[in-house]
Structures are given as C-alpha cells and as structure tokens.
Write an enzyme that holds these catalytic residues in place. Structure first.
Site, PDB file in Angstrom:
ATOM      1  CB  THR A  14      74.007  69.259  36.331  1.00 20.39           C
ATOM      2  OG1 THR A  14      74.417  67.912  36.123  1.00 20.39           O
ATOM      3  CG2 THR A  14      72.619  69.465  35.772  1.00 20.39           C
ATOM      4  N   GLY A  70      75.194  68.113  44.243  1.00 15.02           N
ATOM      5  CA  GLY A  70      75.092  67.651  45.625  1.00 15.02           C
ATOM      6  C   GLY A  70      76.298  68.021  46.465  1.00 15.02           C
ATOM      7  CD  GLU A 116      76.526  61.183  37.577  1.00 15.50           C
ATOM      8  OE1 GLU A 116      77.154  61.736  36.662  1.00 15.50           O
ATOM      9  OE2 GLU A 116      76.548  61.586  38.733  1.00 15.50           O
TER      10      GLU A 116
END
Length: 706
Positions: free
Chosen positions: A150, A189, A461
């Site tokens: 992302t 993350g 997601e």
C-alpha cells in the site's frame, strides 16, 4: 486508614448466582459443543497448554496496559513479542501454538507481518532456489520482514502503485525509485521500526527491445546506451524481497527514508510505516520469481500463467481474516450476553407487585434483537471460515501442481466474504458495546481495545466497498457465460456455475418462487441463492446487454457481492448442521434455531431485495418479524451456555462485564479503586499556582515534555 470498601458486596441476586441460574436452564453440553467448534482446529488443546504459561509471566499482565502511552505500548508489545518467541523455542511450540499465544496476549504484535504476509509471500512467490535461501532466515527470525504494498496514494488499486522497479541491464540490478510523494509506501505494518527486510511491491519497468544497451551496443562505443535513449515498458506490480535496514545498526540503508506513521484509531502496538526510495539498487535475485522471470542478461520477461497469482498473499490474508472474524465477534457477544443477563434495570410495567424484581436487560426484546442475531452470526461466520480455509488449502495445492482453474473463484469469493464478514464483526462489536449501556463506554467492558483494533479490518487488504467489485466482476462474467449457453455438456466448473445453472431458469421465469422459508430450512438456502442469482442476472443485463458504464453500477455491484456472500454464509451454516453427527439432539435443535434466526434476520434487513427478486413472498415477509421474536424466545434460555461454548478465557476477554464467574461489579470497582494509577496522585487544582501534582510536576515540567 482501613479501606471499608473491601467488605462491601453487590446487592442480591449476585452475578455468580444469576449466571449459575442461566446455565442451569439450558441442556446444552458445553464440552461437546466446544469440541465441535474448536476441537478440529486444535485451538482448545493449544489454548489449555499455553494459557497457564502466559498467566504466570508478569510481562503478559494486562491490568495496566490501557494506561500506557503509545510509545510505551509499542515497547511493551515488542518485549512481549520477543518473549513469546523465546517461549516458543523453550517449549518447542509449533507455529500454530505460537500463533495461539499471540491470539491470547491480544496485542497486535510488531512481529505480526513477519509471521504472516512476509513468510507467506516468500513461500508462495519465491522460486525453489529463493525459498531455500530465504525461508531458514525467516523461520529462525535471523531477519525480520514486512509486506510493503500500500502507498500513500493507492491502496485497493494495486495496479495503480507508483513505486518503480526499473531494470538496469548493464549492472543486472533493479532500481527502486519513488517518483512522487504519493508513491510513498504507507500503512505497512512491522516496517515502521521493527523490520529489516520487506516484500516491496513495485511497478516492473523493463527496457523495450531495440532501446536497451544490449541492442545498442555501439551507441556510445563502450557497450552502453544513454539513459534518455532507453524506453521502458511497465509490466505491472511485482514483489521484490529487499533489505531496508542495516543488520547491525538497524538504521535505514542509504537511499531509503522510513519511519512510523503515528497514532491511529487502534493498533497502538503496531509500527505501521512510511517508506520512500531514492534510486535504491537491489540485485536481480530480489525479484520473486516462482511465476514470473526476467532474464538477467536480455531482460526477457516471462509473465505468470495467471495474473492473480501475483496477489496470492492478499488472498491468504483474506482467508485468515474471514476465519478470525468469528472469534472476534464471539468475544464481543460473550461480554454482551453475560453482562446483559446479569444487569437488572426497571421493573415489569405490567406487574401489580410493587416489590417485583427488576428485569434482566437480556429479557428486553429491544436488547435481544441486537444481541441474539449476533450470537447466531458467530456460528454462521464459523462454518464459513472453515469452508474458506478448505477452499484456500485446496486451491494452493492445485496451484503448486500447476493447476489454476480454482484461482479466480477463490480470489473473488474471498474478496466478497472478507468485506461482509469483517463488516458483520466490526459493526457487531459496536452494537454489543452500545447494548451494554453506560458501562460499555468504560475500559472495564473489555471492548475498547478490541473495537479500536478491529476497525482496521474493514479497510485492510482493500476497502470493504471497493473490493466487492472483484466479486461482482466474477459473477457477471459467469452469468454472461451461463446466458450464452454455459458449459452444459460437462459438470459445473465451480459452485457459482452450479448455482446459476439451477436458479437462472427460475429467475427468468418470473413470479413467486414458492419457497417456504417459514417451514423449510432448505428453502432458506434456496431463497438466498435465488436472490443472489437474480441480482447477478440484473447486473449482467445492465452491464453487458445495456452496456451501462461500470461506475454507474458500483452500488449494484456491492449489493450483488453482499447477496452472494450472505448466500454462502447461509449455505455453509445449513450444510454444517445437516451433515453433523457429533452433537446431541438438544444442542442440534438450538443450533437450528440459530440458523433460522440468522437467515430470518438477514432477510428482514434486506427484505425489499428478497421481494423484488421473487426470492420470498410478501406473506412470508410480513410474518417474518413474528418468526424472529419466536426464535429469540427459544434461544434466550441457552444464550449464556452458547457463549460459554466458545471457551474464551477471562485472560483474553480482559472484561469486568464479561467475566465467566459473573463478578461484574466487584471487578469494575477494583479496577477503578485499586488499579487505576490516576487515583494514586494528588493534584493541585488552584489555577494561580504552577504546581500540577502535589510535591511533583508543575506547569514548566509539563510544558517541557511537549
């Protein structure tokens, strides 16, 4: 001074006695139901093995973590993650046991992406040679990895990612470069402060034939071409494995800017990252090359047999998210059921006895209609999660054999189910919290961290509205094939083919379907499949026949995906109960009531669609509210035992309201009076004095910290 509060008790009836009464009025045998739900996965065995170890370790004590700042919470989570890995080594835990320990501690671990998306991507996307090199390092935690896909400007639209991986054929290196600020990696993350490696997804740029140095070896007389003379072609996003930090200093490597993005709604313990590259060079071997290759000397590109293979990690994570949803919702429902069974509020308005006891909150239909359908939903999510796990495992096995027939079905269904299941769980947590009344707002509810952390799942997601386009596109494609003749000469290719083949004639025939949803459980399944098929046919007609623009149909596509996913939930719930042989008759009857409640409530929420698609008759829809009330009355005596069956330990719940023993008010007061650190300081409220804390901090010291 003696603390007189230590002798005070709640008024009778006490919480423990109320829960004991609740459990006594149901014949559900909890061990059998718990084994049915959680035994096959091994969770019960793992939990009983690991929980005593965690409860004996002070570092895993949760009593003060809500009072810590975000940097303190992150450091605590990092310490816990390290200790869990050491305990895994000490006790020879399997990966599943380690995962169970993380689940029970209930921190969003800074190591989560290393244990999830990083290693999964290498297993699925790396060549045999790359697996042989990287997997031992990953599994032994010699390196710590993350998954960087992302970006600041793109999330769900993976094709729109801006980070470039330009191949330099003269040095046989890829050059990672962020051409814009929106090309900055974002939300990744484990990467912000913890990871030293990452799977980096970037646009693969290869030199066009005729413009590369190999094809223009005499252009400069030295075997190279001017950079401006080389034209590059994008081959779409591809994964690369990249070292991003120095292995000794843990500082970002030159050419990389990286850090944590800051506070979020939840996820206080996760170091979500930003990352930018400035012409950062990585070796040719960095491209994960199980399904796609770039020849090192010619830059010849071999594309994957199926483009969706590149997104395999996303499908894996979606399947995990679907499975996780039931346990998350079960936690919230457990708290809600136990507390509302104990909490008493107002007398019966129709009672003539002025001394009649107050009613238990769970006896109010206005509370039942919020909590009991969610209780049923936990079971619907459970059976669908098991089915999704089976689909994923079987499809991955097929892919390893070079068979890709089921990939599109798995990818599209996982998208729709991820959207629906996480929405049900996230909304369900908040519905439960509000049904708890004032105490639901407090930290003692056990839902504060759960609510904040789980909110991420409705966007991670893929945003829950955007990703449903993938499901809808697949269904429209399948419907187009079916309308044009389908594959009638052979067995249905997948469940969607079978569904459309059976229900499309009923849809196009028009008129009431004749399903008896109030008298036949199988007709519930038929009703949902009929409605989903009708919406798919409508979408096909608007898009393919009338050629309406895609964007004008996106709301319809979302409804289609939701309808198909709801159909899967109902079908899997029905199938699980129909084929089950290990439950006693009283328990089976209660679970059938839960099935009927889930199906009925879902139809009631979208009754207009069921009516307009002729999936349910007007008379049945009119009688549905009464049916729902009857089902709630049947389920109500079993509610506490049903949540008990999920075997969620108090350590994980961390909830005064949801305690197994029912000591709600004792625990709430203890947390406020004895455990709250704010009550251990004495403040100076006089505004004309600088002192803030008696004998401690003042205005200047507070200002210095800002």
């Amino acid at each position: 001074m003696k603390d007189f509060t230590s002798t005070l008790k709640p008024r009778d009836p006490s919480g423990p006695s109320i829960l004991a009464h609740e459990r006594s009025q149901s014949a559900i045998f909890i061990p059998t139901l718990s084994t049915h739900l959680l035994g096959p996965s091994g969770l019960l065995t793992r939990q009983s093995k690991i929980l005593p170890i965690l409860e004996s370790e002070p570092l895993f004590n949760k009593s003060q973590q809500a009072n810590l700042s975000r940097p303190e919470r992150f450091k605590l989570a990092l310490a816990r993650g390290k200790l869990l890995r050491r305990l895994a080594d000490k006790h020879s835990w399997t990966p599943e046991e380690h995962e169970t320990a993380e689940y029970l501690v209930d921190d969003v671990s800074p190591y989560m992406l290393h244990m999830g998306m990083f290693v999964t991507t290498v297993r699925e996307q790396a060549s045999d040679e790359q697996r042989k090199y990287w997997l031992p390092l990953i599994e032994e935690w010699k390196i710590i990895g993350a998954y960087a896909q992302t970006e600041l400007g793109h999330g769900s639209n993976v094709r729109g990612l801006e980070l470039e991986a330009r191949y330099d054929i003269t040095t046989r290196e890829f050059v990672l470069h962020s051409p814009t600020l929106t090309a900055c990696k974002w939300w990744n993350g484990t990467l912000g402060r913890t990871a030293n490696h990452a799977i980096v997804v970037a646009q693969l740029l290869l030199p066009d034939p005729g413009t590369s140095p190999i094809d223009n070896e005499n252009k400069n007389g030295d075997g190279t071409a001017n950079k401006g003379d080389i034209k590059y072609k994008s081959h779409g996003p591809h994964p690369f494995i990249v070292q991003v930090r120095d292995m000794k200093t843990h500082q970002p490597l030159p050419g990389i800017v990286i850090g944590d993005i800051g506070p979020k709604y939840g996820y206080a313990t996760m170091d979500n990252a930003y990352m930018l590259f400035d012409n950062f060079r990585i070796p040719h071997s960095s491209l994960l090359s199980r399904y796609t290759t770039v020849h090192p000397s010619t830059a010849h590109y071999t594309k994957p047999a199926q483009s969706a293979l590149v997104y395999g990690t996303l499908t894996f994570m979606r399947s995990k998210i679907i499975q996780h949803a039931r346990l998350v919702l079960a936690r919230a429902v457990t708290v809600a059921v136990r507390y509302t069974a104990i909490r008493q509020q107002f007398q019966d308005r129709d009672s003539n006895d002025p001394n009649s006891p107050e009613l238990r909150v769970l006896d109010y239909p206005t509370v039942q209609i919020r909590i009991l359908p969610l209780l049923a939903t936990t079971f619907a999510l459970h059976y669908t999660g098991l089915a999704m796990q089976s689909i994923y495992t079987n499809t991955r096995s097929e892919i390893e054999r070079g068979e890709f027939g089921g990939l599109a079905y798995m990818h599209s269904m996982s998208s729709g189910l991820k959207s629906l299941c996480t929405t049900l769980a996230a909304d369900g947590i908040e519905i439960c919290r509000r049904a708890l009344g004032g105490h639901g707002f407090g930290g003692g509810s056990g839902l504060v961290q759960l609510n904040g952390d789980y909110l991420s799942k409705v966007t991670v997601e893929g945003d829950n509205w955007m990703i449903t386009q993938q499901t809808a596109a697949y269904l429209v494609k399948k419907m187009t094939s079916e309308v044009k003749g389908g594959r009638k000469d052979i067995e249905a290719f997948d469940e969607v083919d079978a569904q459309f083949r059976k229900y499309l004639p009923l849809v196009t025939r028009g008129g009431e379907s004749g399903y008896n949803i109030l008298g036949s459980d199988l007709d519930f399944v038929r009703c949902f499949k009929h409605r989903a098929t009708a919406l798919a046919y409508n979408a096909y007609h608007e898009r393919v026949v009338k050629k309406r623009p895609w964007n004008s149909l996106m709301i319809d596509f979302h409804k289609l995906s939701k309808a198909q996913s709801q159909s899967i939930l109902v079908t899997q719930f029905y199938h699980a109960l129909s084929t089950n042989k290990d439950l006693d008759q009283p328990t089976r009857e209660v679970l059938w009531s839960l099935f009927r409640l889930f199906a009925s409530y879902t139809i009631q929420e979208d009754r207009y669609e069921f009516y307009t698609t002729n999936a349910a008759s007007q008379s049945d829809l009119d009688r549905l509210p009464e049916k729902i009330n009857e089902l709630m009355v049947r389920i109500r005596p079993h509610a506490v035992r049903l949540v008990d069956a999920w075997k969620i330990p108090d350590y994980l719940l961390d909830s005064a309201l949801g305690r197994y023993d029912g000591k709600v008010y004792e625990d709430l007061f203890n947390r406020a009076h004895r455990l709250n650190p704010l009550n251990k300081i004495t403040v100076n409220p006089n505004y004309w004095e600088d002192e803030i804390v008696k004998g401690g901090e003042d205005l200047q010291s507070i200002r210095a910290k800002l």
